[in-house]
Each structure stands twice: as structure tokens, then as C-alpha cells.
Motif scaffolding. Structure first.
Motif, PDB file in Angstrom:
ATOM      1  N   GLU A  73       0.826  -1.198   0.000  1.00 23.42           N
ATOM      2  CA  GLU A  73       0.000   0.000   0.000  1.00 23.42           C
ATOM      3  C   GLU A  73       0.863   1.252   0.000  1.00 23.42           C
TER       4      GLU A  73
ATOM      5  N   GLU B 253       1.003  -5.641   9.915  1.00 17.92           N
ATOM      6  CA  GLU B 253      -0.387  -5.885   9.564  1.00 17.92           C
ATOM      7  C   GLU B 253      -0.457  -7.091   8.636  1.00 17.92           C
ATOM      8  N   ILE B 254      -1.327  -8.041   8.984  1.00 16.41           N
ATOM      9  CA  ILE B 254      -1.585  -9.165   8.081  1.00 16.41           C
ATOM     10  C   ILE B 254      -3.095  -9.255   7.923  1.00 16.41           C
ATOM     11  N   ASP B 255      -3.571  -9.108   6.695  1.00 19.01           N
ATOM     12  CA  ASP B 255      -5.013  -9.219   6.389  1.00 19.01           C
ATOM     13  C   ASP B 255      -5.867  -8.384   7.339  1.00 19.01           C
ATOM     14  N   GLY B 256      -5.497  -7.145   7.565  1.00 21.26           N
ATOM     15  CA  GLY B 256      -6.337  -6.225   8.339  1.00 21.26           C
ATOM     16  C   GLY B 256      -6.231  -6.331   9.852  1.00 21.26           C
ATOM     17  N   LYS B 257      -5.395  -7.237  10.355  1.00 15.84           N
ATOM     18  CA  LYS B 257      -5.160  -7.318  11.806  1.00 15.84           C
ATOM     19  C   LYS B 257      -3.702  -6.976  12.092  1.00 15.84           C
TER      20      LYS B 257
ATOM     21  N   GLU C 244      -7.103  -5.569  16.733  1.00 14.55           N
ATOM     22  CA  GLU C 244      -7.671  -4.839  15.592  1.00 14.55           C
ATOM     23  C   GLU C 244      -7.767  -3.356  15.905  1.00 14.55           C
TER      24      GLU C 244
ATOM     25  N   LYS D  13       2.810 -11.035   5.370  1.00 14.62           N
ATOM     26  CA  LYS D  13       1.745 -11.839   4.765  1.00 14.62           C
ATOM     27  C   LYS D  13       2.126 -13.309   4.853  1.00 14.62           C
ATOM     28  N   LYS D  14       1.098 -14.162   4.699  1.00 16.84           N
ATOM     29  CA  LYS D  14       1.394 -15.592   4.673  1.00 16.84           C
ATOM     30  C   LYS D  14       2.063 -15.917   3.343  1.00 16.84           C
TER      31      LYS D  14
ATOM     32  N   TYR E 231       2.270 -18.595   8.030  1.00 18.86           N
ATOM     33  CA  TYR E 231       2.950 -17.464   8.666  1.00 18.86           C
ATOM     34  C   TYR E 231       4.431 -17.792   8.738  1.00 18.86           C
TER      35      TYR E 231
END
Ligand code: BMA
Length: 317
Positions: free
Chosen positions: A7, A100-104, A125, A149-150, A155
Motif C-alpha cells: 500500500e 499488519e496481516i489481512d487487516g489485523k 484490531e 503476509k502468509k 505465517y
């Protein structure tokens, strides 16, 4: 041109490279950005980590209090330079990393147990409630750093096994988990190679995804007759198999040279724990602990670092 994948961070803190300056990482002119004065009862605030959050930034900060116990607190900022710290201790321990991973938001830190340090993992969160997971390692380990990210559904955690004291050795390893509960598939990543890092190395900020792989900043430690000196280096890891080191610079990118890095509770420490990376401009802002006393900020760009690594690459092809 190297490229950051991710991002954009429009409000990333930034100063241009000073004219005539030849090295790839330059310091913020108003360093240090966080001192013990940011929080009542702090002896020192250092090795800390930040992420973009809502329309500003959030962070986790190592606060050693006036009993000299190690605590982690949260903090918030509009510009990622001026921080409001919350005095509430969320965990005991030190050297937090945040991603941050997937919004968490995932915190990994050096968790204190009666039998030595391990890597704690917690998720939030909203930076108010935290769910603590199983510790990711047995004691004794430090420098646990999650990938943002995974990879192939897993992970990934960089980790540095160590001893209960000030550890006169240390290589970087990686371990994997499908659920953040059971870990395995341990792989060696890298060991000290050059004099500036000869005693031990440990992963620093959350790795940054770039077109070529993962950009990993790390700290390396030299033992002199005056004790340890902590500096920052960089390497590029394989995108899908990050235990493979593709490129690695022979020299440090930042070493304790300024007064606030050479004088403090532990002199001669530059200890990077976090980086913000803007995919639109390639700007990178690195947060590091200075002399185990304050938090400081330094800047680079993905091109500067990647070129430096390639020019000084020690990996045989
Ligand atoms: C390491 C950790 C870091 C610290 C460094 C230098 O072992 O404890 O928190 O910055 O030593 O004292």
C-alpha cells in the motif's frame, strides 16, 4: 528501478537526502524523536515499532521504567514523528515488532518467562484489546519478526535463538506456522560474515516486499575491547522461500556515529525494529533504538538500499 510491493503511505515521514551526503541511509535532523520525557516514570524508551493506522499511525514502544523493568505500551501519532504514548502496559518484555496481516495487527516481542526469553505473539484490531497467542518458540530466543503476509498459506517468523544472558553468538533462522499455534519447518537463514556483525545478527523491522524478494534490515554486533557495537545491515531474501538469501551487503548501512547513538544507557547501539515503506515513491523511514535510551528515525529509498546491496553483494552466484 526497484519497487516496493504494498500500500502507499502518503503521509510517510520524510526528509530529502542532504546534499553531498554519500551514504544510502541518512538520519532525521531532529533526532531523537522519542525520549524518556514522552512518558512519566520512564527511564528510557527505545527499540519500538510503528504501522500506518486509520488516518495516522499506531505503535508499540519499549519502555524501561524507573525500576528498570521492561514494558510495552501503545502510542499514536498523526505524522509518525510526534507520538502520544499511553502509560498502560500491554505486555511485559521488550523489543516489539509490529505488522499488519489481512487487516489485523500482529505484535511479536521478547516475552519474559522464568526460564528465559521467548517470542510472544499477540493480535489486535484496535490497539486496545489484544489476544495473546501461544509463545512461538521455546526459551531462549529473541528477535522474532513476522512477515507481513502468509507465504504459501503459512505465517513466517524470523527468529534468533540465544542464551539467557548477553549472548556471544547468534544466527537468523526462520520457522513456519499455519495457525500461529504450532510452529515448525525450521530453516537456517544466515550467520555473521563480516567484522561489523561478527558476534551475532538478528532480524530488525518487518521485511519489506519488493519486486526482487524481501528486503530485510537486520542488526549486526561487533565485540570490541569496549563491549558490543550494534549496527544495521541489509539483505534480500527469496520471495517464496525466504530462508534463501539472494543478496547481502558486506558493510553496514547505519552504525552508531552520532552522540545520541554512542552515549546512553548502552553506548554504541543502533537497533532497528520497524520501517514504513511507501510503494508509490519508494521512500523508506526506519525506526531504531539509539543507545538503549531513545527512538530515532532514518531515511532511505528502495533504490538506494537495493543498489547498495547489489554493489556490495557477498552472495556468490
Ligand atoms: C540486546 C537486546 C536489545 C538491546 C541490545 C543492546 O540483547 O536486549 O534490547 O538494544 O541488546 O543492549
Amino acid at each position: 528501478m526497484a519497487k516496493i510491493i504494498g500500500e502507499p503511505i502518503k503521509n510517510i515521514p520524510w526528509q530529502d537526502k542532504p546534499e553531498g551526503y554519500q551514504y544510502p541511509v541518512w538520519r532525521y535532523t531532529q533526532n531523537p524523536i522519542i525520549t524518556r520525557d514522552n512518558l512519566f516514570f520512564a527511564n528510557s524508551i527505545f527499540n519500538s515499532a510503528v504501522v500506518p493506522y486509520k488516518d495516522g499511525f499506531a505503535g508499540v514502544f519499549r519502555v524501561d521504567d524507573r525500576t528498570r523493568y521492561h514494558n510495552i505500551v501503545t502510542g499514536f501519532s498523526k505524522d509518525a514523528i510526534h507520538w502520544e504514548l499511553d502509560e498502560k502496559v500491554i505486555f511485559n518484555g521488550y523489543d516489539p515488532r509490529l505488522c499488519e496481516i489481512d487487516g489485523k495487527y500482529y505484535l511479536s516481542w521478547v516475552n519474559l518467562t522464568p526460564n528465559g526469553t521467548t517470542i510472544g505473539i499477540a493480535v489486535t484490531e484496535d490497539f486496545k484489546t489484544w489476544e495473546q497467542k501461544e509463545d512461538a518458540t521455546y526459551p531462549v530466543a529473541r528477535n522474532g519478526v513476522l512477515f507481513p503476509k502468509k507465504i504459501n498459506g503459512e505465517y513466517m517468523l524470523l527468529v534468533r535463538p540465544c542464551d539467557r544472558g548477553h549472548t556471544p553468538y547468534g544466527d537468523i533462522f526462520i520457522q513456519r506456522s499455519k495457525d500461529l499455534e504450532f510452529w515448525g519447518k525450521y530453516r537456517f537463514v544466515m550467520k555473521p560474515e563480516k567484522f561489523w556483525e561478527m558476534t551475532k545478527i538478528g532480524a530488525g523491522p518487518t521485511p519489506i516486499e519488493i519486486d526482487e524478494g524481501w528486503l530485510m534490515f537486520y542488526h549486526g554486533v561487533l565485540t570490541s575491547c569496549n563491549g558490543f557495537t550494534y549496527s544495521m545491515g541489509a539483505a534480500i531474501l527469496d520471495k517464496n522461500e525466504p530462508w534463501k538469501v539472494l543478496h547481502r551487503a558486506d558493510s553496514f548501512l547505519l552504525a552508531p556515529h552520532e552522540l545520541y547513538e554512542t552515549v546512553g544507557d548502552v553506548p554504541n547501539v543502533v537497533f532497528p525494529c520497524s520501517a514504513l515503506a511507501d510503494s508509490e515513491t519508494g521512500k523508506i523511514a526506519i525506526y531504531y533504538g539509539a543507545a538503549d535510551t531513545t527512538v530515532a528515525l532514518a531515511f532511505t529509498t528502495v533504490d538506494e538500499v537495493v543498489n547498495y546491496i547489489h554493489e556490495r553483494d557477498i552472495i556468490d552466484k
